[in-house]
Design an enzyme around this catalytic site. Structure first.
Site, PDB file in Angstrom:
ATOM      1  CG  ASP A 125     -14.578 -48.588  -1.576  1.00 35.43           C
ATOM      2  OD1 ASP A 125     -13.716 -49.129  -0.857  1.00 35.43           O
ATOM      3  OD2 ASP A 125     -14.404 -48.416  -2.792  1.00 35.43           O
ATOM      4  CG  ASP A 180     -13.560 -58.154  -4.499  1.00 31.69           C
ATOM      5  OD1 ASP A 180     -13.680 -59.376  -4.531  1.00 31.69           O
ATOM      6  OD2 ASP A 180     -13.554 -57.473  -5.541  1.00 31.69           O
ATOM      7  CE  LYS A 188     -17.967 -57.123  -6.517  1.00 34.87           C
ATOM      8  NZ  LYS A 188     -16.937 -57.120  -7.594  1.00 34.87           N
ATOM      9  CG  ASP A 242     -11.082 -46.912  -9.444  1.00 37.26           C
ATOM     10  OD1 ASP A 242     -11.187 -47.690  -8.460  1.00 37.26           O
ATOM     11  OD2 ASP A 242     -10.090 -46.906 -10.193  1.00 37.26           O
TER      12      ASP A 242
HETATM   13  C1  PRP Z   1     -10.571 -51.311  -3.629  1.00 32.36           C
HETATM   14  C2  PRP Z   1     -11.499 -50.967  -2.486  1.00 32.36           C
HETATM   15  C3  PRP Z   1     -10.910 -51.735  -1.336  1.00 32.36           C
HETATM   16  C4  PRP Z   1     -10.314 -52.958  -1.995  1.00 32.36           C
HETATM   17  C5  PRP Z   1     -11.203 -54.141  -1.781  1.00 32.36           C
HETATM   18  O1  PRP Z   1      -9.468 -50.466  -3.559  1.00 32.36           O
HETATM   19  O2  PRP Z   1     -11.521 -49.580  -2.236  1.00 32.36           O
HETATM   20  O3  PRP Z   1      -9.897 -51.016  -0.682  1.00 32.36           O
HETATM   21  O4  PRP Z   1     -10.198 -52.655  -3.393  1.00 32.36           O
HETATM   22  O5  PRP Z   1     -10.704 -55.264  -2.436  1.00 32.36           O
HETATM   23  P1  PRP Z   1     -10.105 -56.539  -1.691  1.00 32.36           P
HETATM   24  O6  PRP Z   1     -11.084 -56.939  -0.617  1.00 32.36           O
HETATM   25  O7  PRP Z   1     -10.050 -57.550  -2.814  1.00 32.36           O
HETATM   26  O8  PRP Z   1      -8.749 -56.207  -1.163  1.00 32.36           O
HETATM   27  P2  PRP Z   1      -8.409 -50.272  -4.737  1.00 32.36           P
HETATM   28  O9  PRP Z   1      -7.261 -51.192  -4.520  1.00 32.36           O
HETATM   29  O10 PRP Z   1      -9.098 -50.378  -6.069  1.00 32.36           O
HETATM   30  O11 PRP Z   1      -7.918 -48.792  -4.470  1.00 32.36           O
HETATM   31  P3  PRP Z   1      -8.793 -47.445  -4.425  1.00 32.36           P
HETATM   32  O12 PRP Z   1      -9.584 -47.489  -3.132  1.00 32.36           O
HETATM   33  O13 PRP Z   1      -7.798 -46.349  -4.440  1.00 32.36           O
HETATM   34  O14 PRP Z   1      -9.716 -47.446  -5.636  1.00 32.36           O
END
Ligand code: PRP
Length: 181
Positions: A101, A104, A132, A161
């Site tokens: 999704d 970051d 991002k 979320d």
């Molecule tokens: C979020 C998103 C990515 C990750 C991106 O997952 O779904 O997997 O963060 O961030 P990064 O590039 O800084 O690693 P999260 O850890 O919140 O888990 P979730 O998908 O279960 O919400």
């Protein structure tokens, strides 16, 4: 339209998402039409995008799921990625498409990609709905296909979320800062 009070504004509308998913589906269909690719959903955030995207790809494919998370209950990446693969995910020799999704810091996808490559897929590409780039910690890391590059807002909805809330919004919205500060 369901719009909780905590949402400051809508960053990417349902219509914009729908159009983008169609466009990405067309590109992926062209690239994978003879390859029977394995589309991997990175739970949980990717689940909504994943389910829409696979229906926009008009060629044979298979799906599977992996679990990765780094945020815990905060708004800032914890820096440590928890990563789980079900024992049944076989990627050796497959054309793998990892679907996320949001990209970051890139810590999650960096970890996922390295783990996957150890199992020697025939190819591995990364698709992300949102990116991002200003937040990147793993320098130089990018997705192969990106839906929308966005500014550094805390976004929720369409799978994303805050403290497990808002995943069911059909659009990507910006969370009011007072919710998490
Ligand atoms: C979020 C998103 C990515 C990750 C991106 O997952 O779904 O997997 O963060 O961030 P990064 O590039 O800084 O690693 P999260 O850890 O919140 O888990 P979730 O998908 O279960 O919400």
């Amino acid at each position: 339209m369901y719009r909780p009070n905590e949402i400051e504004s809508i960053l990417v509308s349902e219509e914009e998402i729908r159009e983008k998913v169609k466009e990405m589906g067309r590109v992926l269909t062209e690239e994978y039409k003879d390859k029977n690719p394995l589309f991997l959903c990175v739970l949980k955030g990717s689940v909504t995008f994943f389910s829409d995207l696979i229906r926009a790809v008009e060629c044979p494919l298979e799906i599977d799921f992996i679990r990765a998370s780094s945020y815990g209950s905060g708004t800032v990446s914890g820096g440590k990625v928890n990563f789980t693969v079900g024992g049944h995910v076989h990627i050796e020799g497959r054309d793998v498409v990892v679907v996320e999704d949001i990209l970051d810091t890139a810590r999650t996808l960096y970890t996922v990609k390295n783990e996957m490559l150890r199992s020697e897929p025939a190819s591995l590409k990364i698709v992300t709905l949102l990116d991002k780039p200003s937040r990147r910690v793993v320098k130089g890391f990018s997705a192969d296909y990106t839906g929308f590059a966005i500014e550094d807002h805390f976004v929720v909805g369409y799978g994303l979320d805050y403290n497990e809330r808002f995943r069911n919004l059909p659009y990507v919205g910006i969370l009011k800062p007072e919710v998490y500060t």
